[in-house]
Design a protein around this motif. Structure first.
Motif, PDB file in Angstrom:
ATOM      1  N   THR A  31      -9.302  -0.373  15.090  1.00  0.00           N
ATOM      2  CA  THR A  31      -8.728  -0.766  15.578  1.00  0.00           C
ATOM      3  C   THR A  31      -8.753   0.112  17.158  1.00  0.00           C
ATOM      4  OG1 THR A  31      -6.650   0.249  14.656  1.00  0.00           O
ATOM      5  CG2 THR A  31      -7.138  -1.731  14.656  1.00  0.00           C
ATOM      6  N   ILE A  32      -8.840  -0.036  17.568  1.00  0.00           N
ATOM      7  CA  ILE A  32      -8.659   0.454  19.174  1.00  0.00           C
ATOM      8  C   ILE A  32      -7.223   1.324  19.549  1.00  0.00           C
ATOM      9  CG2 ILE A  32      -9.289   1.584  21.268  1.00  0.00           C
ATOM     10  CD1 ILE A  32     -11.495  -0.756  20.644  1.00  0.00           C
ATOM     11  N   ARG A  33      -7.054   2.396  19.168  1.00  0.00           N
ATOM     12  CA  ARG A  33      -5.544   3.229  19.673  1.00  0.00           C
ATOM     13  C   ARG A  33      -5.061   3.080  21.819  1.00  0.00           C
ATOM     14  NH1 ARG A  33      -3.437   7.738  17.236  1.00  0.00           N
ATOM     15  NH2 ARG A  33      -3.071   7.080  15.310  1.00  0.00           N
ATOM     16  N   TRP A  34      -5.030   2.117  21.882  1.00  0.00           N
ATOM     17  CA  TRP A  34      -4.359   2.225  23.441  1.00  0.00           C
ATOM     18  C   TRP A  34      -3.541   3.364  23.697  1.00  0.00           C
ATOM     19  CZ3 TRP A  34      -8.630   2.637  26.247  1.00  0.00           C
ATOM     20  CH2 TRP A  34     -10.114   2.019  25.989  1.00  0.00           C
ATOM     21  N   SER A  35      -3.307   4.408  23.577  1.00  0.00           N
ATOM     22  CA  SER A  35      -2.041   5.649  23.279  1.00  0.00           C
ATOM     23  C   SER A  35      -1.468   4.870  24.038  1.00  0.00           C
ATOM     24  CB  SER A  35      -3.005   6.919  23.443  1.00  0.00           C
ATOM     25  OG  SER A  35      -3.168   7.530  22.427  1.00  0.00           O
ATOM     26  N   LYS A  36       0.179   5.080  23.908  1.00  0.00           N
ATOM     27  CA  LYS A  36       0.933   4.705  24.343  1.00  0.00           C
ATOM     28  C   LYS A  36       1.310   6.057  25.496  1.00  0.00           C
ATOM     29  CE  LYS A  36       2.845   1.131  22.480  1.00  0.00           C
ATOM     30  NZ  LYS A  36       3.470  -0.398  23.312  1.00  0.00           N
ATOM     31  N   ILE A  94      11.014  20.713  22.067  1.00  0.00           N
ATOM     32  CA  ILE A  94       9.425  19.865  20.964  1.00  0.00           C
ATOM     33  C   ILE A  94       9.821  18.632  21.374  1.00  0.00           C
ATOM     34  CG2 ILE A  94       9.730  21.311  18.876  1.00  0.00           C
ATOM     35  CD1 ILE A  94      11.733  19.469  17.738  1.00  0.00           C
ATOM     36  N   GLN A  95       8.486  17.921  20.918  1.00  0.00           N
ATOM     37  CA  GLN A  95       8.808  16.437  21.725  1.00  0.00           C
ATOM     38  C   GLN A  95       8.830  15.074  20.828  1.00  0.00           C
ATOM     39  OE1 GLN A  95       5.739  16.460  24.752  1.00  0.00           O
ATOM     40  NE2 GLN A  95       6.811  17.625  26.043  1.00  0.00           N
ATOM     41  N   SER A  96       8.952  14.620  20.859  1.00  0.00           N
ATOM     42  CA  SER A  96       9.256  13.268  19.551  1.00  0.00           C
ATOM     43  C   SER A  96       9.200  11.452  20.716  1.00  0.00           C
ATOM     44  CB  SER A  96      10.202  12.810  18.919  1.00  0.00           C
ATOM     45  OG  SER A  96      10.573  13.669  18.833  1.00  0.00           O
ATOM     46  N   VAL A  97       8.621  11.101  20.512  1.00  0.00           N
ATOM     47  CA  VAL A  97       7.818   9.277  21.055  1.00  0.00           C
ATOM     48  C   VAL A  97       8.498   8.553  20.308  1.00  0.00           C
ATOM     49  CG1 VAL A  97       6.283   8.850  22.609  1.00  0.00           C
ATOM     50  CG2 VAL A  97       5.699  10.622  22.050  1.00  0.00           C
ATOM     51  N   LEU A  98       8.829   7.278  21.370  1.00  0.00           N
ATOM     52  CA  LEU A  98       9.778   6.261  20.755  1.00  0.00           C
ATOM     53  C   LEU A  98       8.100   5.301  21.092  1.00  0.00           C
ATOM     54  CD1 LEU A  98      13.137   6.267  21.380  1.00  0.00           C
ATOM     55  CD2 LEU A  98      12.189   5.703  18.308  1.00  0.00           C
ATOM     56  N   MET A  99       7.827   4.570  20.443  1.00  0.00           N
ATOM     57  CA  MET A  99       6.992   3.370  21.027  1.00  0.00           C
ATOM     58  C   MET A  99       7.502   2.434  20.289  1.00  0.00           C
ATOM     59  SD  MET A  99       4.289   6.099  20.066  1.00  0.00           S
ATOM     60  CE  MET A  99       4.607   6.426  18.099  1.00  0.00           C
ATOM     61  N   PRO A 100       7.398   1.652  21.030  1.00  0.00           N
ATOM     62  CA  PRO A 100       7.715   0.237  20.887  1.00  0.00           C
ATOM     63  C   PRO A 100       7.000  -0.802  20.553  1.00  0.00           C
ATOM     64  CG  PRO A 100       8.825   0.390  22.684  1.00  0.00           C
ATOM     65  CD  PRO A 100       8.169   1.529  22.497  1.00  0.00           C
ATOM     66  N   SER A 125       7.924   5.050  29.896  1.00  0.00           N
ATOM     67  CA  SER A 125       6.595   5.500  30.693  1.00  0.00           C
ATOM     68  C   SER A 125       6.714   3.257  30.738  1.00  0.00           C
ATOM     69  CB  SER A 125       5.714   5.287  29.155  1.00  0.00           C
ATOM     70  OG  SER A 125       4.672   5.150  29.099  1.00  0.00           O
ATOM     71  N   GLN A 126       5.947   3.544  31.293  1.00  0.00           N
ATOM     72  CA  GLN A 126       6.122   1.838  31.881  1.00  0.00           C
ATOM     73  C   GLN A 126       4.931   1.182  30.972  1.00  0.00           C
ATOM     74  OE1 GLN A 126       2.637   2.065  35.055  1.00  0.00           O
ATOM     75  NE2 GLN A 126       4.139   2.674  36.614  1.00  0.00           N
ATOM     76  N   ASP A 127       4.540   1.200  29.796  1.00  0.00           N
ATOM     77  CA  ASP A 127       4.484   0.466  28.634  1.00  0.00           C
ATOM     78  C   ASP A 127       5.432   0.427  27.909  1.00  0.00           C
ATOM     79  OD1 ASP A 127       4.597   2.810  26.877  1.00  0.00           O
ATOM     80  OD2 ASP A 127       2.610   3.546  27.013  1.00  0.00           O
ATOM     81  N   GLY A 128       6.794   1.168  28.307  1.00  0.00           N
ATOM     82  CA  GLY A 128       7.845   0.961  26.954  1.00  0.00           C
ATOM     83  C   GLY A 128       8.032   1.792  25.966  1.00  0.00           C
ATOM     84  N   SER A 129       6.777   2.741  25.885  1.00  0.00           N
ATOM     85  CA  SER A 129       7.545   4.388  25.122  1.00  0.00           C
ATOM     86  C   SER A 129       8.411   5.217  25.828  1.00  0.00           C
ATOM     87  CB  SER A 129       6.322   5.078  25.146  1.00  0.00           C
ATOM     88  OG  SER A 129       5.347   5.626  25.926  1.00  0.00           O
ATOM     89  N   GLN A 130       8.981   5.805  25.291  1.00  0.00           N
ATOM     90  CA  GLN A 130       9.613   7.171  25.461  1.00  0.00           C
ATOM     91  C   GLN A 130       9.088   8.458  25.273  1.00  0.00           C
ATOM     92  OE1 GLN A 130      14.657   7.077  26.545  1.00  0.00           O
ATOM     93  NE2 GLN A 130      13.543   5.353  25.728  1.00  0.00           N
ATOM     94  N   LYS A 131       9.298   9.317  26.066  1.00  0.00           N
ATOM     95  CA  LYS A 131       8.811  10.357  25.638  1.00  0.00           C
ATOM     96  C   LYS A 131      10.448  11.187  25.505  1.00  0.00           C
ATOM     97  CE  LYS A 131       6.800  14.516  28.001  1.00  0.00           C
ATOM     98  NZ  LYS A 131       5.702  14.798  28.277  1.00  0.00           N
ATOM     99  N   LEU A 132      10.984  12.026  24.054  1.00  0.00           N
ATOM    100  CA  LEU A 132      12.338  12.881  24.134  1.00  0.00           C
ATOM    101  C   LEU A 132      11.487  14.761  23.972  1.00  0.00           C
ATOM    102  CD1 LEU A 132      13.615  10.711  21.436  1.00  0.00           C
ATOM    103  CD2 LEU A 132      13.888  10.432  23.799  1.00  0.00           C
TER     104      LEU A 132
END
Ligand code: SAH
Length: 344
Positions: free
Chosen positions: A322-327, A91-97, A74-81
């Motif tokens: 906190t507001i979680r602006w989703s990745k 299935i899906q996993s998401v890496l979020m830095p 993703s443009q925000d640095g996260s990555q969908k596997l």
């Protein structure tokens, strides 16, 4: 017959297995070292195990790490596997830095049976539960993609599925992930999120796992929650919050309440004030999640000023919010956007 998946076993069970095939118990610890320490899934490559032992083991067992079919950055640095299990289920996993953290979001079921009105995964229905090994396998698969020096620091059970509806596999996976002879994650860095299955929360409270709990609350009246989350008809808000009050929360930890903000449905100042009253006496923090849209959802994200006003009321009352602006919104990896279409 499918062979045993070694990822379904605790390190102590790997020792039992080693013994059962005629080796000393420490062979089990060596196996765990290869799998969790070195990330080696090929039993033949576990070179400090005697050849004959390896052959016997390989005849009975595999290390079934789900295969990565697709990685979408993703443009925000996260990555969908997108991962494929042994039976072909996806299935899906998401890496979020994020700053000094790297969080992995794991799935616990293929699809989900709870049909929350605003959640895309819910439209899939439940296909099946994941095994403990398939949950642990997501961590190993994701870890293998990381550049040298990077490591997963946090794990959230917030992917596809309802962790507490797949109770045994969820708890087993938590024990494997936190076992000092396994991946040795601190339980404080792991969060299990639930739609609010009260009896399972009470059971989890007795497991002595010390992991964090997150509750998908999303509404402040039973009338609204019934509409958004059918599960509420079985466990009403009061009952759910009672179970939270009794949940053993570690020192300096809090229960997270997730609250998806839906325009005109649950985003008014009166909702925020009701939320403050409901959470009285609970060591809570609130994660406000502005709704992530998907086609045909019938819901909308509130305007920014409404989101900020909602947060402000909580903060004024001394509640952490906190507001979680989703990745990963741009890659369909944000909260409640995980769905795999079956290809025919
Ligand atoms: N079944 C568990 C784990 C999923 S966590 C649970 O419900 O807690 C995923 C979180 O994202 C949940 O809080 C879910 O309610 C929320 N969510 C689902 N769809 C969403 C959407 N479209 N926008 C924002 N959040 C959503």
């Amino acid at each position: 017959m499918s062979r045993l998946n070694l990822l379904d076993l605790l390190p102590s069970e790997l020792e039992d297995l080693a013994e059962s095939i005629g080796g000393p118990r420490y062979r089990g610890r060596q196996i765990a070292g290869w799998i969790y320490g070195k990330g080696v899934a090929d039993i033949e490559a576990m070179s400090d195990l005697p050849r004959e032992f390896r052959a016997t083991l390989a005849g009975r067992a595999t290390v079934a790490v789900p295969e990565i079919e697709r990685r979408t950055p993703s443009q925000d640095g996260s990555q969908k596997l997108v991962l494929v299990c042994e039976d072909g289920a996806r299935i899906q996993s998401v890496l979020m830095p994020d700053a000094d953290r790297l969080t992995l979001c794991v799935s616990t079921q293929v699809g989900c049976g709870f049909s929350c009105a605003f959640c895309l995964t819910g439209t899939m229905g439940l296909e099946r539960n994941l095994t403990a090994g398939e949950i642990v396998g997501q961590v190993l698969a994701a870890r293998a993609t990381l550049p040298a020096g990077a490591r997963i620091t946090h794990i959230v059970y917030m992917g596809m599925g309802e962790p507490l509806a797949n109770y045994a596999a969820t708890v087993k996976s938590l024990r494997i992930l936190t076992d000092p002879g396994g991946l040795a994650f601190s339980p404080r860095r792991i969060t299990v999120s639930t739609v609010g299955l009260v009896s399972a929360i009470e059971r989890l409270a007795r497991e002595d796992l010390k992991v964090n709990l997150a509750i998908s609350l999303h509404a402040t009246s039973n009338e609204i929650r019934d509409r958004l989350m059918p599960v509420n008809k079985g466990f009403a808000i009061e009952e759910l919050l009672e179970a939270c009050r009794r949940f053993p929360v570690a020192v300096r930890q809090r229960i997270t309440f997730e609250y998806v903000l839906l325009k005109g449905v649950n985003d008014g100042p009166e909702d925020a004030r009701r939320l403050v009253r409901l959470l009285k006496g609970i060591r809570a923090k609130i994660n406000l999640i502005p709704f992530n849209d998907w086609e045909g959802s019938g819901f909308q994200r509130p305007a920014l000023h409404r989101i900020l006003a909602f947060q402000e009321i909580l903060l004024e009352h001394g509640i952490r919010a906190t507001i979680r602006w989703s990745k990963g919104e741009d890659i369909g990896a944000a909260c409640g956007q995980l769905k795999e279409t079956v290809e025919v």
